[in-house]
Design a protein around this motif. Sequence first.
Motif, PDB file in Angstrom:
ATOM      1  N   ASP A 162       1.011  -1.253   0.000  1.00 38.06           N
ATOM      2  CA  ASP A 162      -0.263  -0.018   0.028  1.00 38.06           C
ATOM      3  C   ASP A 162       1.025   0.956   0.019  1.00 38.06           C
ATOM      4  O   ASP A 162       1.860   1.335   0.690  1.00 38.06           O
ATOM      5  N   ASN A 163       0.491   2.205  -0.597  1.00 39.42           N
ATOM      6  CA  ASN A 163       1.264   3.431  -1.075  1.00 39.42           C
ATOM      7  C   ASN A 163       0.459   4.880  -1.260  1.00 39.42           C
ATOM      8  O   ASN A 163      -0.221   4.670  -1.958  1.00 39.42           O
ATOM      9  N   ASP A 197      -1.945   5.717  -4.597  1.00 36.98           N
ATOM     10  CA  ASP A 197      -1.167   5.014  -5.668  1.00 36.98           C
ATOM     11  C   ASP A 197      -0.861   3.713  -5.287  1.00 36.98           C
ATOM     12  O   ASP A 197       0.040   3.573  -4.824  1.00 36.98           O
ATOM     13  N   VAL A 198      -1.618   2.692  -5.212  1.00 37.92           N
ATOM     14  CA  VAL A 198      -1.304   1.228  -4.742  1.00 37.92           C
ATOM     15  C   VAL A 198      -0.462   0.435  -5.660  1.00 37.92           C
ATOM     16  O   VAL A 198      -0.651   0.644  -6.856  1.00 37.92           O
ATOM     17  N   ASN A 199       0.102  -0.438  -5.303  1.00 34.09           N
ATOM     18  CA  ASN A 199       0.819  -1.542  -5.987  1.00 34.09           C
ATOM     19  C   ASN A 199       0.456  -2.921  -5.524  1.00 34.09           C
ATOM     20  O   ASN A 199       1.139  -3.201  -4.707  1.00 34.09           O
ATOM     21  N   THR A 200      -0.582  -3.534  -6.264  1.00 36.63           N
ATOM     22  CA  THR A 200      -1.086  -4.836  -6.015  1.00 36.63           C
ATOM     23  C   THR A 200      -0.603  -5.867  -7.150  1.00 36.63           C
ATOM     24  O   THR A 200      -0.221  -5.111  -7.976  1.00 36.63           O
ATOM     25  N   ASN A 206      -5.247  -1.487  -9.145  1.00 34.45           N
ATOM     26  CA  ASN A 206      -4.252  -0.469  -8.885  1.00 34.45           C
ATOM     27  C   ASN A 206      -4.964   0.928  -9.432  1.00 34.45           C
ATOM     28  O   ASN A 206      -4.995   1.703  -8.696  1.00 34.45           O
ATOM     29  N   SER A 207      -5.366   0.923 -10.555  1.00 37.01           N
ATOM     30  CA  SER A 207      -5.630   2.052 -11.444  1.00 37.01           C
ATOM     31  C   SER A 207      -7.138   2.622 -10.671  1.00 37.01           C
ATOM     32  O   SER A 207      -7.421   3.862 -10.660  1.00 37.01           O
ATOM     33  N   GLN A 208      -8.062   1.308 -10.270  1.00 39.13           N
ATOM     34  CA  GLN A 208      -9.405   1.959  -9.888  1.00 39.13           C
ATOM     35  C   GLN A 208      -9.297   2.442  -8.756  1.00 39.13           C
ATOM     36  O   GLN A 208     -10.160   3.327  -7.907  1.00 39.13           O
TER      37      GLN A 208
END
Length: 225
Positions: A162-163, A197-200, A206-208
């Motif tokens: 999570d970011n 701006d998450v990174n999974t 991520n985009s949604q």
Amino acid sequence: MKLTKTRILFFVAILIATSQVATAQRSFRFGVKGGANLSLLKGNDVFAASSANPSIRIGENTTRLTGFVGGVFARFGNSLYLQPELLLSQKGGTFNVYRDGLTNDRNEVDVRFTNLDVPVMVGIRIGQVLRLNAGPVASLQLAQNGGLREALNEVGAVSVRDNFNRAALGYQAGVGFDIGNLSLDLRYEGNVTNIVDVNTNNSNLNSQLQRKGNLWQATVGFAIF
């Protein structure tokens, strides 16, 4: 004796009037301020398909979180002025997490973070009390809670990092009131860049999940000089 008393009252009145004029006309102020933020995160509802829970949904929550804001400010100018500030600001928002698509099976997840904010306001004074101001604000993230990770775990996302963007740009606009050395301000803040701006392992998720924030801010300031 009456003449002496009259002179004393006259000189006291002159001193008070001079002090008020000097305060109104001074072109530089430096002081401290503090108050509260009412903030939220804006974005679309997200349906996150996972093998365990294919219909879990992350939704928007319009409840505003309350956070502290405080720091220092400097003001250059009088009728037209420039006011840079350095503030510690607590912001965030709330996600609704619905399990299996059921609206009555909802979990609210708070997302809170602490920023170092640098607003640079350009303002105009109307009379001796009212001010109007607006300008950009740069934000640097200092800390965050685990709320976003908790929400992502609800949808079964794996390899989650999570970011919040470490740096973000926004804007503020509002009104202010000066009463002697006291300053009262009410402002609206919005974001130009994304806060979340998450990174999974799911690029669509991520985009949604990208989010921008906004808040209402009320502060009281005191000019030290």
